[in-house]
Design a protein around this motif. Structure first.
Motif, short mmCIF file in Angstrom:
data_model
loop_
_atom_site.label_atom_id
_atom_site.label_comp_id
_atom_site.label_asym_id
_atom_site.label_seq_id
_atom_site.Cartn_x
_atom_site.Cartn_y
_atom_site.Cartn_z
N MET A 40 0.82 -1.21 0.00
CA MET A 40 0.00 0.00 0.00
C MET A 40 0.86 1.26 0.00
O MET A 40 0.43 2.31 -0.49
CB MET A 40 -0.93 -0.02 1.21
CG MET A 40 -2.05 0.98 1.15
SD MET A 40 -3.42 0.57 2.25
CE MET A 40 -2.55 0.43 3.83
N SER A 41 2.08 1.19 0.55
CA SER A 41 2.94 2.37 0.57
C SER A 41 3.46 2.73 -0.82
O SER A 41 3.99 3.83 -1.00
CB SER A 41 4.12 2.13 1.52
OG SER A 41 5.00 1.14 1.01
N PHE A 42 3.32 1.83 -1.78
CA PHE A 42 3.75 2.10 -3.16
C PHE A 42 2.55 2.32 -4.09
O PHE A 42 2.73 2.33 -5.31
CB PHE A 42 4.60 0.94 -3.69
CG PHE A 42 5.92 0.79 -2.98
CD1 PHE A 42 7.00 1.61 -3.30
CD2 PHE A 42 6.08 -0.16 -1.99
CE1 PHE A 42 8.21 1.47 -2.64
CE2 PHE A 42 7.29 -0.31 -1.33
CZ PHE A 42 8.36 0.52 -1.66
N GLN A 43 1.39 2.50 -3.53
CA GLN A 43 0.19 2.67 -4.34
C GLN A 43 -0.52 3.97 -4.00
O GLN A 43 -0.25 4.60 -2.97
CB GLN A 43 -0.78 1.49 -4.12
CG GLN A 43 -0.26 0.15 -4.60
CD GLN A 43 -1.22 -0.98 -4.28
OE1 GLN A 43 -1.90 -0.97 -3.26
NE2 GLN A 43 -1.28 -1.97 -5.16
N GLU A 44 -1.44 4.34 -4.87
CA GLU A 44 -2.32 5.48 -4.60
C GLU A 44 -3.62 4.94 -3.99
O GLU A 44 -4.35 4.20 -4.64
CB GLU A 44 -2.62 6.23 -5.90
CG GLU A 44 -3.48 7.47 -5.70
CD GLU A 44 -3.74 8.19 -7.00
OE1 GLU A 44 -4.68 9.01 -7.05
OE2 GLU A 44 -3.00 7.94 -7.99
N SER A 49 -10.89 3.12 -2.94
CA SER A 49 -10.09 1.99 -3.43
C SER A 49 -9.56 1.12 -2.29
O SER A 49 -8.72 0.25 -2.53
CB SER A 49 -8.92 2.50 -4.27
OG SER A 49 -8.07 3.34 -3.50
N MET A 50 -10.01 1.35 -1.05
CA MET A 50 -9.52 0.59 0.07
C MET A 50 -9.84 -0.90 -0.05
O MET A 50 -9.07 -1.76 0.39
CB MET A 50 -10.11 1.12 1.38
CG MET A 50 -9.30 2.25 2.00
SD MET A 50 -7.64 1.75 2.45
CE MET A 50 -7.96 0.54 3.72
N GLY A 51 -10.96 -1.22 -0.64
CA GLY A 51 -11.35 -2.63 -0.75
C GLY A 51 -10.73 -3.34 -1.93
O GLY A 51 -11.06 -4.52 -2.18
N GLN A 52 -9.86 -2.68 -2.67
CA GLN A 52 -9.23 -3.27 -3.84
C GLN A 52 -7.77 -3.58 -3.56
O GLN A 52 -7.12 -2.90 -2.77
CB GLN A 52 -9.33 -2.31 -5.03
CG GLN A 52 -10.75 -1.88 -5.36
CD GLN A 52 -10.78 -0.81 -6.43
OE1 GLN A 52 -9.75 -0.46 -7.00
NE2 GLN A 52 -11.97 -0.26 -6.69
#
Length: 300
Positions: A40-44, A49-52
């Motif tokens: 998650m630290s490398f994503q937007e 989008s929390m459930g994806q």
């Protein structure tokens, strides 16, 4: 199938099963969330989008943006001060108490057990107690300081930016001193008494025996205590939530509390995960120190 089942009943298969089941349990409850946090630290990430699992990959942008914020280095400095001061205070007081109770005076075991009360209490309860102690208007600490003439007036520990971080440090030192005392007492009890008797016959005084016998023989125990203290201090969250809430103006904010604030107050889950990953690096370093110290203690 029968062969697989029979292998579980023999010595080797049963031993592997005993190890594999706890490892699988730890991987499911700790390993997967840890990997998810790193991802998650490398994503937007946002609320929608929390459930994806598949989200836009942004590389190190979250890390760059985090260190571009003006409050980042102040919070990291607060974290370093909090960790170093807490570990130093807990260790010095814990070592002093361990040496004191090591004299085996009457009632030492009973009195030492009372010190464990602080360690078994939940962090929020400790925070509530220290809220009363550190109160600017009616706190016990201010009463003692003014009664003894150390201060002329009340100190607003929780709301003054100059003292807010030290208010949490005082509470954390009180919380962890008994843990240090117990571990260091175990290390002291493992030192052979005949070493002290021989050095005393050679004319060594108390301080010489401490520097030449106690500290060298306690090296592995001290390493383990400091490493565990670093891990527990970096995990400390309850005291900040109960005493200062990270304020005022981030003067008592630290990385672990900031990660929660970013994620669950500001809903910036990516940066909250980024702060957590940075903390994981320091915790892993402390874990390596602890494992090395424990291995040396077992061998030696």
């Amino acid at each position: 199938m029968k062969r697989i089942l029979s292998s579980l009943t023999d010595g080797r298969g049963f031993d592997i099963t005993l190890v594999a089941v706890p490892l699988a349990f730890l991987f499911l409850l700790s390993g997967l969330p840890l990997l998810y946090n790193v991802l998650m630290s490398f994503q937007e990430v946002d609320m929608f989008s929390m459930g994806q699992l598949a989200r836009p990959f942004v590389g190190f942008r979250n890390y760059v943006d985090l260190f571009s914020q003006p409050e980042t280095f102040g919070i990291l400095l607060n974290t370093a001060i909090f960790v170093l001061a807490s570990i130093a205070g807990q260790f010095v007081l814990g070592f002093g108490l361990a040496l004191f109770f090591g004299t085996q005076f009457p009632g030492a075991s009973w009195l030492r057990g009372l010190f464990l009360v602080s360690w078994v209490m939940p962090g929020l309860v400790v925070g509530a107690i220290w809220n009363w102690i550190l109160s600017g208007d009616y706190g016990v600490l201010n009463f003692l300081l003014t009664a003894t003439g150390i201060t002329d007036g009340n100190i607003y520990w929780r709301s003054d930016p100059s003292y807010s971080l030290w208010a949490v440090i005082l509470a954390n030192i009180w919380l962890g001193t008994s843990f240090n005392m117990i571990l260091l007492s175990v290390g002291l009890s493992s030192i052979p008494r005949d070493l002290y008797e021989a050095s005393e016959l050679d004319g060594a005084n108390v301080f010489q025996r401490f520097w030449t016998i106690t500290l060298p023989m306690m090296r592995s125990t001290i390493g383990a205590v400091v490493a565990l203290g670093l891990i527990f201090t970096l995990q400390q969250f309850d005291l900040f939530a109960a005493i200062t809430d990270g304020g005022p103006n981030n003067s008592s904010n630290v990385a672990q509390y900031w990660a929660w604030d970013l994620s669950f107050r500001q809903y910036d889950f990516a940066k909250g995960a980024t702060v957590s990953v940075i903390m994981i690096v320091f915790v892993m370093f402390a874990s390596l120190v602890y494992v090395r110290s424990a291995r040396h203690e077992v061998r030696g």
